[in-house]
Design an enzyme around this catalytic site. Structure first.
Site, mmCIF file in Angstrom:
data_model
loop_
_atom_site.group_PDB
_atom_site.id
_atom_site.type_symbol
_atom_site.label_atom_id
_atom_site.label_comp_id
_atom_site.label_asym_id
_atom_site.label_seq_id
_atom_site.Cartn_x
_atom_site.Cartn_y
_atom_site.Cartn_z
ATOM 1 N N SER A 72 0.827 -1.211 0.000
ATOM 2 C CA SER A 72 0.000 0.000 0.000
ATOM 3 C C SER A 72 0.860 1.259 0.000
ATOM 4 C CB SER A 72 -0.872 -0.017 1.257
ATOM 5 O OG SER A 72 -1.386 1.263 1.508
ATOM 6 N N TYR A 114 -2.189 -0.439 9.944
ATOM 7 C CA TYR A 114 -2.418 -0.956 8.591
ATOM 8 C C TYR A 114 -1.126 -0.838 7.772
ATOM 9 C CZ TYR A 114 -3.979 -1.007 3.723
ATOM 10 O OH TYR A 114 -4.104 -1.275 2.378
#
Ligand SMILES: NC(=O)c1ccc[n+]([C@@H]2O[C@H](COP(=O)([O-])OP(=O)(O)OC[C@H]3O[C@@H](n4cnc5c(N)ncnc54)[C@H](O)[C@@H]3O)[C@@H](O)[C@H]2O)c1
Length: 338
Positions: free
Chosen positions: A144, A169
């Site tokens: 990501s 995350y």
């Protein structure tokens, strides 16, 4: 050659499965269909792939597509299932893996850290072990843009330091890259990590800005504009993402380095207020805007340097934001007024 796509009921996974089967590849889709967001949307995506809701609800049984027959099958399974996942690899003789299953979302990770460790670390390790013991040719996995965290250099390059994640995350995605490096080194597995930059388009995620804004505007509700609108994102249209992932997963892995990480974005940073204007124009309706402060864990700006992906895979994203937003709005209107 069978390709396992995890997260097949998810936004990107669904689109990738469609592309792979359309091009004639044999695909096994896996997803646990968790309720992080509306499960009806996940079941609907699977229905597009020829998997009925009745079948998709059953855990650990593989079902063939009614549309794509032998080309696509689906199994509902948790990546963390240490018994079932290895059995699936043996039974299906998986030769390539695209891991898109994960607990996504920056904001949710602040209140729900455990689920990120379960899916993104424990589940991911389980998958690496299956790749190791089944001589998988190539593991492509989702990382990501959030790994860039406090990085200030623009555009973000894979050569920049990513040692400053500001959400769990992001830390879980950075961990995935480190774990892939170890498995590539120790067990000679070819791995490619893809740092996705804000993906949007039809069948998109209900927790992301485009969906939230469109839904609020359609229902006459105000939208929350964080950091008083002073945000920029490298918004990347789903077809461009899928084309990039497709090129990588179907390439011949022996010509490449064993361990690679790429940015996959649109190579352009769009102001949030311009993005909102594109939605308003597509909907023919103005948004009522609630200006809010910055949210913890969020970053002000993202912008992908995709030079390496262009060089190695001739990757060329070409969807303009106003065109992509219009396609999403058209899908939203047809899906929710059915
Ligand atoms: N969409 C984006 O803008 C974006 C940006 C950066 C990174 N990513 C990454 O790309 C991947 C795909 O994202 P998406 O937008 O399609 O998200 P998504 O949430 O729509 O899809 C993920 C799917 O994985 C499934 N899943 C989650 N945990 C699982 C587990 N433990 N076992 C089995 N299935 C599980 C979920 O049910 C879901 O359907 C994710 O890894 C995400 O972190 C996405």
């Amino acid at each position: 050659m069978k390709i396992l796509v995890t997260g097949a009921a998810g936004f990107i996974g669904y689109h990738l499965c469609e592309k792979l089967v359309k091009e004639g590849h044999e695909v096994v889709g896996l997803d646990n269909i968790n309720d992080y967001y509306d499960v009806n949307l996940k079941f609907s995506r699977l229905e597009q792939l020829g998997i009925s809701r009745e079948n998709a609800e059953i855990f650990k049984e593989t079902f063939h597509s009614s549309i794509h027959k032998q080309k696509f099958s689906f199994v509902r399974m948790n990546l963390e299932d240490r018994d079932a996942l290895p059995q699936l690899f043996k039974k299906e003789k998986i030769s390539k893996v695209c891991n898109l299953a994960a607990q996504a979302g920056v904001r949710y990770s602040i209140e729900n850290p455990e689920t990120y460790i379960d899916s993104n670390i424990v589940g991911y390790l389980n998958l690496l072990e299956c790749c190791r013991h089944n001589k998988v040719e190539h593991l492509v996995y989702a990382s990501s843009s959030s790994v860039y965290g406090l990085n200030e250099k623009i555009p973000f390059s894979t050569h920049d330091s990513v040692d400053h994640p500001i959400s769990l995350y992001a830390a879980s995605k950075k961990s995935n890259e480190l774990m892939a490096h170890t498995y590539s080194h120790l067990f000679n597995i070819t791995t490619t990590g893809l740092r996705f930059f804000t993906v949007y388009g039809p069948w998109g995620r209900p927790d992301m800005a485009l969906f939230l804004f469109t839904d609020a505007i359609a229902n006459g509700k105000p939208i929350k504009v964080f950091n008083h609108g002073k945000m920029e994102r490298d918004f990347t249209y789903i077809d461009d993402i899928v084309e990039g992932v497709y090129r990588i997963i179907t390439s011949s892995p022996d010509k490449r380095d064993k361990y690679k990480v790429y940015n996959i974005g649109n190579n352009n940073s769009v102001k949030l207020m311009d993005f909102i204007e594109a939605i308003e124009n597509s909907m023919g309706k103005r948004a009522e805007k609630n200006m809010m402060p910055m949210q913890p864990g969020d970053v002000e700006r993202t912008w992908a340097d995709v030079t390496d992906l262009i060089k190695d895979y001739n990757y060329r994203p070409n969807t303009q934001v106003n065109k992509g937003v219009q396609k999403f709005v058209d899908w939203y209107n047809s899906y929710y007024t059915k």
